[in-house]
Design a protein around this motif. Sequence first.
Motif, PDB file in Angstrom:
ATOM      1  N   LYS A 415       0.836  -1.198   0.000  1.00  0.00           N
ATOM      2  CA  LYS A 415       0.000   0.000   0.000  1.00  0.00           C
ATOM      3  C   LYS A 415       0.871   1.248   0.000  1.00  0.00           C
ATOM      4  O   LYS A 415       0.576   2.238  -0.687  1.00  0.00           O
ATOM      5  CB  LYS A 415      -0.940  -0.007   1.215  1.00  0.00           C
ATOM      6  N   TYR A 423      -0.968  -5.307  -3.503  1.00  0.00           N
ATOM      7  CA  TYR A 423      -1.650  -5.009  -2.236  1.00  0.00           C
ATOM      8  C   TYR A 423      -2.838  -5.940  -2.040  1.00  0.00           C
ATOM      9  O   TYR A 423      -2.994  -6.561  -0.974  1.00  0.00           O
ATOM     10  CB  TYR A 423      -2.101  -3.546  -2.221  1.00  0.00           C
ATOM     11  N   TYR A 424      -3.683  -6.062  -3.058  1.00  0.00           N
ATOM     12  CA  TYR A 424      -4.862  -6.918  -2.919  1.00  0.00           C
ATOM     13  C   TYR A 424      -4.480  -8.397  -2.883  1.00  0.00           C
ATOM     14  O   TYR A 424      -5.132  -9.206  -2.204  1.00  0.00           O
ATOM     15  CB  TYR A 424      -5.864  -6.630  -4.039  1.00  0.00           C
ATOM     16  N   GLU A 425      -3.420  -8.763  -3.590  1.00  0.00           N
ATOM     17  CA  GLU A 425      -2.966 -10.148  -3.507  1.00  0.00           C
ATOM     18  C   GLU A 425      -2.456 -10.464  -2.103  1.00  0.00           C
ATOM     19  O   GLU A 425      -2.760 -11.527  -1.537  1.00  0.00           O
ATOM     20  CB  GLU A 425      -1.861 -10.419  -4.530  1.00  0.00           C
ATOM     21  N   ARG A 427      -3.353  -8.949   0.589  1.00  0.00           N
ATOM     22  CA  ARG A 427      -4.507  -8.970   1.484  1.00  0.00           C
ATOM     23  C   ARG A 427      -5.270 -10.281   1.360  1.00  0.00           C
ATOM     24  O   ARG A 427      -5.816 -10.802   2.339  1.00  0.00           O
ATOM     25  CB  ARG A 427      -5.422  -7.780   1.178  1.00  0.00           C
ATOM     26  N   SER A 428      -5.285 -10.849   0.149  1.00  0.00           N
ATOM     27  CA  SER A 428      -5.885 -12.164  -0.050  1.00  0.00           C
ATOM     28  C   SER A 428      -5.156 -13.219   0.778  1.00  0.00           C
ATOM     29  O   SER A 428      -5.779 -14.063   1.429  1.00  0.00           O
ATOM     30  CB  SER A 428      -5.840 -12.539  -1.537  1.00  0.00           C
ATOM     31  N   ASP A 443     -10.486 -10.778  -3.145  1.00  0.00           N
ATOM     32  CA  ASP A 443      -9.341  -9.880  -3.294  1.00  0.00           C
ATOM     33  C   ASP A 443      -8.450 -10.272  -4.460  1.00  0.00           C
ATOM     34  O   ASP A 443      -7.798  -9.403  -5.064  1.00  0.00           O
ATOM     35  CB  ASP A 443      -8.540  -9.825  -1.991  1.00  0.00           C
ATOM     36  N   VAL A 446     -10.085  -8.580  -7.310  1.00  0.00           N
ATOM     37  CA  VAL A 446      -9.774  -7.145  -7.327  1.00  0.00           C
ATOM     38  C   VAL A 446      -8.348  -6.931  -7.829  1.00  0.00           C
ATOM     39  O   VAL A 446      -8.078  -6.002  -8.599  1.00  0.00           O
ATOM     40  CB  VAL A 446      -9.960  -6.525  -5.922  1.00  0.00           C
ATOM     41  N   ALA A 447      -7.423  -7.800  -7.399  1.00  0.00           N
ATOM     42  CA  ALA A 447      -6.033  -7.695  -7.868  1.00  0.00           C
ATOM     43  C   ALA A 447      -5.962  -7.843  -9.381  1.00  0.00           C
ATOM     44  O   ALA A 447      -5.223  -7.105 -10.062  1.00  0.00           O
ATOM     45  CB  ALA A 447      -5.170  -8.749  -7.185  1.00  0.00           C
ATOM     46  N   GLN A 450      -6.707  -4.771 -11.288  1.00  0.00           N
ATOM     47  CA  GLN A 450      -5.706  -3.698 -11.235  1.00  0.00           C
ATOM     48  C   GLN A 450      -4.662  -3.831 -12.330  1.00  0.00           C
ATOM     49  O   GLN A 450      -3.886  -2.905 -12.571  1.00  0.00           O
ATOM     50  CB  GLN A 450      -4.997  -3.716  -9.865  1.00  0.00           C
TER      51      GLN A 450
END
Length: 480
Positions: A415, A423-425, A427-428, A443, A446-447, A450
Amino acid sequence: MKLCVVWVCSIGLSLLLCCPADAATPLPDLGGNAFATLTPEKEKQIGDVMMRQTRASLPMVNDPLLDEYLNNLGNGMVAKAEGVRFPFQFYWVNDKNINAFATLGGHIVSNTGTLAVADSESEFASVMSHEIVHVTQRHIARSVEARSQSAPLTLASLLGSIILATVNPEAGMAGIMASQGMAQQSAINFTRSNEQEADRIGIQLLANAGFDPYAMPEFFNKLSERTRFSNTQLAFLYTHPLSQARISDSRVRAQQFQQRFVPDSTDFPLIQARIWARYQLDNEGAIAHFQKKMASPGGNTKANHYGLALALYDKKDYAAAEQLLSKLRSEDDKNLFYLDAMTDVYISTNRVDKALEMLEQQYLLRPNNQIITLNYANAAMQGKSYRLALHLLRNLLYYKNDNFLAYEMLVDAYKGLNDMARYYEARSDLYYQLANYPKAIDDINVALNQLTQDDQLESRRLEAKKKQLQTEFSRLKKLN
């Protein structure tokens, strides 16, 4: 490093996790009743699932100092045990009550309160030896097999029994008895018979591992005394029934060994001080506790100075904390307890460069130590050196791929770099550690969103990761 406790509300027993996406272990093709015959391989794989659900349901302590101590002590004992079929892992729960439990596959959990009240390291080790034997003698696996033969058993119902009984033993045991009746009563009786075997072999294990075998009956007697004039049963005793006959039997078995003085390790009083300062008492109570101990005969110890320094730091009296820690470090500048606390002081007083300089030297000497690495990464994050933090965290996760703090910090580092796909990976992966499969999959989606058309390799990698998540989640749901 003051990144310690994670409390995560249970997300439902069907939302289960097997293991980190980059080191996943395929689930067994169980078929039929998954628990009718638990081979060591199945036990380990299902145990990993259970531990991740437990991690998502209890206030786990993610403190690198406590983690390092407990796993060193526990695995040192496992090395002397017989019947070890797989690696063991040890965990802490932030709970002032005395309790410990083991799950399938060599996962052993202790409340922080268990070590806090131990009068010696051998007493605490006696609790760990008892739980280790429950695993090596396959008491838990055999109990699960017996229950599955008397009634249909799903992973969700098994997890529910364990988690409910751990969080609230009285309600948990009452609920189990009400729901499963005589079948569960036979399972409890089976467990009680195993307690004697766990005591007997556990005492032998204590002696083999270099601890005092007399510590087990001493700790049992302490538990008995605590409940003698109380209407409230200790949490430990709901899952580990303790009779006078059992205390006497453990005392007789301990007398088979020559009594000798076994000193505590140098880390034990420091760990105990850390638990009292951070988990057992509130801030004002901790300061009073250590000041009183230091004023008592024989109380002017390094551990009490360290505990007081932690309590003063938590009160934001950074100058007083630094004064105590500087003296301790002048006598032992490689001590990781003092290093960890001094890092916090430097960061809190806007001296990140000084923290980085101190930690870089230690990291070069011990690059695989999680305490140094996590503190170094934390200091790098505070100094906005996100790429340094990423390098440190990735290296740590390469050989310790279930470290929750590392995953959490990885999310913050990406982040900070504004690398939103990573970031989303990350967070996953963090949700994966917390047993939240649907959010982990969301997530990854979402990744993927991106990425640009130029990121074809990354896109294929994430799609493969997503497919793996979906496949394992589907297989896990079939167990429920």
